[in-house]
Motif scaffolding. Sequence first.
Motif, PDB file in Angstrom:
ATOM      1  N   LEU A 315       0.722  -1.160  -0.127  1.00  0.00           N
ATOM      2  CA  LEU A 315      -0.002   0.031   0.032  1.00  0.00           C
ATOM      3  C   LEU A 315       0.695   1.289  -0.174  1.00  0.00           C
ATOM      4  O   LEU A 315       0.060   2.332  -0.241  1.00  0.00           O
ATOM      5  CB  LEU A 315      -1.058   0.053   1.397  1.00  0.00           C
ATOM      6  N   ASP A 316       2.123   1.277   0.247  1.00  0.00           N
ATOM      7  CA  ASP A 316       2.884   2.181   0.553  1.00  0.00           C
ATOM      8  C   ASP A 316       2.849   3.277  -0.758  1.00  0.00           C
ATOM      9  O   ASP A 316       2.864   4.587  -0.422  1.00  0.00           O
ATOM     10  CB  ASP A 316       4.348   1.846   0.561  1.00  0.00           C
ATOM     11  N   SER A 317       2.706   3.023  -2.073  1.00  0.00           N
ATOM     12  CA  SER A 317       2.640   4.099  -3.135  1.00  0.00           C
ATOM     13  C   SER A 317       1.246   4.146  -3.437  1.00  0.00           C
ATOM     14  O   SER A 317       0.981   5.231  -4.097  1.00  0.00           O
ATOM     15  CB  SER A 317       3.404   3.365  -4.276  1.00  0.00           C
ATOM     16  N   ILE A 318       0.221   3.356  -2.856  1.00  0.00           N
ATOM     17  CA  ILE A 318      -1.037   3.507  -3.542  1.00  0.00           C
ATOM     18  C   ILE A 318      -1.771   4.638  -2.584  1.00  0.00           C
ATOM     19  O   ILE A 318      -2.479   5.269  -3.043  1.00  0.00           O
ATOM     20  CB  ILE A 318      -1.845   2.158  -3.258  1.00  0.00           C
ATOM     21  N   LEU A 319      -1.371   4.489  -1.116  1.00  0.00           N
ATOM     22  CA  LEU A 319      -2.058   5.413  -0.093  1.00  0.00           C
ATOM     23  C   LEU A 319      -1.947   6.841  -0.683  1.00  0.00           C
ATOM     24  O   LEU A 319      -2.875   7.460  -0.794  1.00  0.00           O
ATOM     25  CB  LEU A 319      -1.583   5.058   1.178  1.00  0.00           C
ATOM     26  N   PRO A 320      -0.830   7.373  -0.780  1.00  0.00           N
ATOM     27  CA  PRO A 320      -0.769   8.938  -1.039  1.00  0.00           C
ATOM     28  C   PRO A 320      -1.221   9.064  -2.687  1.00  0.00           C
ATOM     29  O   PRO A 320      -1.908  10.019  -2.957  1.00  0.00           O
ATOM     30  CB  PRO A 320       0.774   9.316  -1.181  1.00  0.00           C
ATOM     31  N   SER A 321      -1.256   8.138  -3.388  1.00  0.00           N
ATOM     32  CA  SER A 321      -1.717   8.305  -4.814  1.00  0.00           C
ATOM     33  C   SER A 321      -3.172   8.243  -4.905  1.00  0.00           C
ATOM     34  O   SER A 321      -3.705   8.813  -5.901  1.00  0.00           O
ATOM     35  CB  SER A 321      -1.231   7.116  -5.509  1.00  0.00           C
ATOM     36  N   ALA A 322      -3.892   7.749  -3.864  1.00  0.00           N
ATOM     37  CA  ALA A 322      -5.183   7.735  -3.923  1.00  0.00           C
ATOM     38  C   ALA A 322      -5.635   9.298  -3.788  1.00  0.00           C
ATOM     39  O   ALA A 322      -6.655   9.659  -4.442  1.00  0.00           O
ATOM     40  CB  ALA A 322      -5.853   6.943  -2.838  1.00  0.00           C
ATOM     41  N   VAL A 323      -5.082   9.919  -2.897  1.00  0.00           N
ATOM     42  CA  VAL A 323      -5.470  11.366  -2.556  1.00  0.00           C
ATOM     43  C   VAL A 323      -5.159  12.120  -3.919  1.00  0.00           C
ATOM     44  O   VAL A 323      -6.081  13.138  -4.363  1.00  0.00           O
ATOM     45  CB  VAL A 323      -4.394  11.873  -1.405  1.00  0.00           C
ATOM     46  N   VAL A 324      -3.858  11.841  -4.461  1.00  0.00           N
ATOM     47  CA  VAL A 324      -3.616  12.656  -5.752  1.00  0.00           C
ATOM     48  C   VAL A 324      -4.626  12.307  -6.756  1.00  0.00           C
ATOM     49  O   VAL A 324      -5.087  13.379  -7.691  1.00  0.00           O
ATOM     50  CB  VAL A 324      -2.299  12.228  -6.088  1.00  0.00           C
ATOM     51  N   ALA A 325      -4.946  11.028  -6.745  1.00  0.00           N
ATOM     52  CA  ALA A 325      -6.144  10.733  -8.037  1.00  0.00           C
ATOM     53  C   ALA A 325      -7.395  11.350  -7.848  1.00  0.00           C
ATOM     54  O   ALA A 325      -7.971  11.931  -8.750  1.00  0.00           O
ATOM     55  CB  ALA A 325      -6.072   9.140  -7.924  1.00  0.00           C
ATOM     56  N   LEU A 326      -7.792  11.639  -6.566  1.00  0.00           N
ATOM     57  CA  LEU A 326      -9.067  12.198  -6.186  1.00  0.00           C
ATOM     58  C   LEU A 326      -8.878  13.835  -6.691  1.00  0.00           C
ATOM     59  O   LEU A 326      -9.858  14.429  -7.318  1.00  0.00           O
ATOM     60  CB  LEU A 326      -9.353  12.179  -4.659  1.00  0.00           C
ATOM     61  N   ALA A 327      -7.848  14.417  -6.361  1.00  0.00           N
ATOM     62  CA  ALA A 327      -7.543  15.758  -6.828  1.00  0.00           C
ATOM     63  C   ALA A 327      -7.744  15.767  -8.476  1.00  0.00           C
ATOM     64  O   ALA A 327      -8.125  16.799  -8.674  1.00  0.00           O
ATOM     65  CB  ALA A 327      -6.261  16.240  -6.075  1.00  0.00           C
ATOM     66  N   LEU A 328      -6.791  15.084  -9.089  1.00  0.00           N
ATOM     67  CA  LEU A 328      -6.783  14.871 -10.518  1.00  0.00           C
ATOM     68  C   LEU A 328      -8.373  14.816 -10.790  1.00  0.00           C
ATOM     69  O   LEU A 328      -8.559  15.263 -12.032  1.00  0.00           O
ATOM     70  CB  LEU A 328      -5.979  13.785 -11.086  1.00  0.00           C
TER      71      LEU A 328
END
Length: 338
Positions: A315-328
């Motif tokens: 999950l290490d790379s997925i967790l912060p990427s979920a926030v970025v994906a929501l912003a995108l």
Amino acid sequence: MVTGTPEEEERQGDPAADLSRDDIASGSLHDRLSSARDDFEHRVDRARDQFDATNEMIKKRTGRDLFAAIGVGIVAAAAVLASLLFVKWAFAILAVGIAALGVFELTRALQARGRRIDLVPQLVGAVAIVGAAFWFSTAVHWTSVFVSLAFIVVWRVLVQMSARDGRVYASIFSDIIVGCFIPLYVPFLASSALVLVRQDDGELWVIAFLLVVVVADTAAYATGLAFGKNKLAPRISPGKTWEGLAGAVVVSVAAGIAAAVLLLDLPWWTGIIIALALVGSATMGDLGESMIKRDLGIKDMSSWLPGHGGVLDRLDSILPSAVVALALFHFLSPLGVA
């Protein structure tokens, strides 16, 4: 009518001679089959030896069982993809379970290093935060975050008051801070994916961001393994290289463009923005978890997933990427092709 010599006619009329010829033919066929079987078994053994040698070489260099990791990854990807496309609430349940496992791993790892972290309020908070993101409104989601943090703080204070072990205030305060970090790091970041999946075509955005992140991780791993020489952050994660990062950028840009055009109905150039943003968040998330593990003195959070380590290690790379994906999603979805 043409006939053979007397000797040939005699042999042709001899049943024993006919049986002898049949035995010879049968023996010859048996020998050929045996030879073919032996050759096939030899090829299989040689392929297996090459397979094992390659796997051992990769394990020696990276500490990972590559082929076990591929198997686990395929199963996980199938479960996530099926739940997103067909039963969204199943994806929500899966996300709640995964977040809870990640919280459990991190809590146990911190406890092993002497931190006073209480498991019960951590798990309750994880279920509340991730569940509220999918089944309730935004207001309830944010309320669940603050209530979970308060619950963790109060629980720790009450447990410490009853312990009477002479623990100094600085240590107690440090335990509370670390305890509050866990729900913000795991369930809160994970809940962003549930907020995203609730949006119109949100499941496609979740698939797209997971695709780009997984492709980036895989490309970084393969490129770094093949060409990696210059360390990206040797004090944090010695295995990561600039060559691996470059490979991740190139391959993820291609994946981002494909996802933008084929999945999200966006202009092709938005795929470059999506890819670069997600590669950056995935890399930071990976390095961030590596810092936590280095501080704890461990290589993996657990050994539950063969070839991967623990749930939180995936999950290490997925967790912060979920926030970025929501912003995108909020910034780029208005550009969608009508």
